[in-house]
Design an enzyme around this catalytic site. Structure first.
Site: not given
Ligand code: FAD
Ligand code: SIN
Length: 531
Positions: A114, A242, A289, A350, A385
């Site tokens: 990437e 993104h 990005r 993103h 990032r």
């Molecule tokens: P999340 O997975 O967002 O989980 C947050 C949790 O908190 C959820 O369960 C939510 O319901 C809960 N929550 C929030 N507020 C409250 C509240 N007030 N009360 C109770 N519960 C609450 N990163 C990579 O490294 N590689 C990738 O390929 C990649 N692709 C991506 C593609 C997309 C489309 C997106 C949107 C993001 C991508 N990212 C990627 C970023 C990555 O997915 C996220 O940064 C990561 O998954 C965040 O994980 P997390 O556990 O911190 O939060």
């Molecule tokens: C992507 O798959 O392009 C997203 C990867 C990321 O946000 O880390």
């Protein structure tokens, strides 16, 4: 009373729950989540998880270097080193918990590339890596007796000494967290949950912008809660857009076209077919990005078009279908044949690079409160990032928090004092929800128009003025209206909008994801923004 309370059921929250449940089999680990257990940014991750596995071609040093270059002078080098080296072991744990990453015929991992990566190093599961990780974690959690997930529990605020009547300010040094107030969406009751340790894993806040790849849960709740409790948040001006979300007016969230497609050779083009990045960066469509998103934004503004294009027509069909089946199907469902048509794309909010400020063990400025995953600011990402570093950061920090909890838990004494129940006196049901939904629209408009990819002083000033009006109206509503998830999210999103705008105003330079036409150069010294 809980011992360990985890808020959020994405990769950060669930991986921590599994570790603590195994270590403390006699204790119940409680996970609260505001929606269904799999509603998370994690579930949407596409490209994969960046980690060095092919030691013949790649090295930790190269991954560190790529991360530091993307971070544009603001990464914490010690944290970068920790995450990239410790990440290898943490990824093995994900695999042991049942996550399948794609392998080639000889059994070696298939690696994606990437923007900003000097080597192919991204482990993935087709183009639905996040779905696969969330599936494996939830399956393992369901098999673990002492983890309880309470779905549809919306955490409102952190319990601190403030609720015992003490005066707390942002410079108070011994603020402590004792639990949370939570709205149980099944009973509509507000409950008080006391806990010795609270961990925020509440994810990002892409929903404050009109166009975003983030699902509806991403409203910055954890960050807003910490700020309200007078904890420290940092680097919030660095919002990652993104470059290639599918252009589909009226659809939210915007479907992502993973950067790995460009890693495999797709090219960004203007409407007339010319190579969009040719005049912007020698690395072309696979430049980092921030550069690509700004170039697309600039071309859209110059031409008046509302999208640009991603061209995959020349790519190997078999390989594309194997690596990106979900993207192929999604495009087909909206009438785009990726082998015949160019894909219309727009930049979309993103990822939150900043967040709740934490140390190398995930400890926030509030005692007994930890944060990990996208809601935290660890110092890994700096001003921008590197793609696919966030899943890695989440598992490395959930492990470091786990290690710290093992030491801290036996020493924590809970106070004898009685924390009050939630007081809803003087509130009544809202007459109409339109005020809240309209305010959310206004907030998204303000943030997208004035605090987006390109900023300047006048836009930021206008955003602050408009946000203040929204803030005043919403606080009045909050004081007088029965609490609903929509109202809570609006309130949190306004706080996040304010924090981003204020941080952006403080930064009198352009760096990483923060670009302002008033100060287009780097300042002499690179410094973080702490609020
Ligand atoms: P999340 O997975 O967002 O989980 C947050 C949790 O908190 C959820 O369960 C939510 O319901 C809960 N929550 C929030 N507020 C409250 C509240 N007030 N009360 C109770 N519960 C609450 N990163 C990579 O490294 N590689 C990738 O390929 C990649 N692709 C991506 C593609 C997309 C489309 C997106 C949107 C993001 C991508 N990212 C990627 C970023 C990555 O997915 C996220 O940064 C990561 O998954 C965040 O994980 P997390 O556990 O911190 O939060
Ligand atoms: C992507 O798959 O392009 C997203 C990867 C990321 O946000 O880390």
């Amino acid at each position: 009373m809980a011992d360990i309370l985890i808020i959020g059921s994405g990769i950060a929250g669930l991986s921590l729950a599994l570790k603590t449940a195994e270590k403390f089999p006699e204790k119940k680990i409680l996970v609260l989540t505001k929606a269904n257990e799999d509603d998370s940014n994690t579930q949407y991750a596409q490209g994969g998880i960046a980690v060095v596995t092919d030691f013949q071609k790649d090295t930790f040093e190269k991954h560190i270097e790529d991360t530091l270059i993307a971070g544009d002078g603001l990464c914490n080098e010690k944290i970068v080193d920790i995450v990239i080296r410790e990440g290898r072991q943490r990824v093995d744990e994900l695999i042991n918990w049942g996550t399948n990453f794609d392998k080639g015929d000889e059994g070696n991992y298939k690696l994606g590339k990437e923007g900003g990566h000097s080597e192919f190093r991204v482990l993935h599961h087709k183009d639905i890596t996040g779905w696969e990780i969330e599936r494996a974690l939830l399956e393992k959690v369901h098999q673990t007796k002492n983890i309880e997930i309470s779905q549809h529990h919306f955490v409102i605020d952190l319990l601190t000494q403030h609720h015992l009547g003490r005066i707390i300010t942002r410079v108070t040094e011994d603020i402590q967290c004792y639990g949370v107030y939570v709205l149980n969406l099944k009973t509509n009751q507000i409950e008080k949950i006391e806990s010795k340790i609270v961990v925020l894993a509440t994810g990002g806040f892409g929903q404050i912008y009109r166009a975003t790849t983030n699902p509806s849960i991403a409203t910055g709740d954890g960050i807003a809660m910490v700020y309200r409790a007078k904890g420290r948040v940092a680097n919030l001006e660095f919002v990652q857009f993104h470059p290639t979300a599918l252009y589909e007016p009226g659809v939210s969230p915007n479907f992502l076209i993973t950067e790995a497609v460009r890693g495999d050779g797709a090219i960004l083009r203007t409407k007339n077919g010319s190579d969009l990045m040719a005049n912007y960066d020698a690395r072309g469509s696979l430049a980092p990005r921030d550069i690509v998103a700004r170039a697309i934004d600039n071309e859209m503004k110059k031409s008046g078009e509302d999208h640009m294009y991603l061209d995959c027509r020349h790519m190997d069909k078999e390989n594309f279908l194997h690596h990106f089946p979900n993207i192929y199907e999604k495009c087909k469902s909206v009438g785009i044949d990726v082998f015949k048509d160019m894909i219309p794309v727009v930049p979309a909010a993103h990822y939150a690079c900043g967040g709740i400020n934490v140390d190398a063990h995930g400890r926030t400025s509030i005692k007994n409160l930890y944060a990990c995953g996208e809601c935290s600011n660890t110092g890994l990402h700096g001003a921008n990032r590197l793609a696919s570093n966030s899943l890695l950061e989440a598992i490395v920090f959930s492990h470091r928090i786990f290690e710290d909890i093992c030491k801290a838990l036996p020493t924590i004494e809970f106070p004898n004092e009685q924390f009050p129940e939630w007081n809803a006196d003087g509130t009544s049901d809202p007459k109409e929800m339109v005020i809240i939904t309209q305010s959310i629209k206004e907030l998204k408009d303000i943030m997208s128009s004035y605090v987006g990819i390109v900023r300047n002083n006048a836009r930021l000033r206008r955003a602050q003025e408009r946000l203040y009006l929204l803030f005043k109206d919403t606080e009045e509503l909050y004081e007088t209206t029965t609490i609903s998830p929509q109202l809570l999210e609006l309130r949190n999103m306004i706080t996040i909008g304010y924090l981003i705008t204020r941080s952006a105003k403080l930064r009198k330079e352009s760096r990483g994801l923060h670009y302002t036409t008033d100060y287009p150069e780097h300042a002499r010294v690179a410094e973080g923004t702490m609020l």
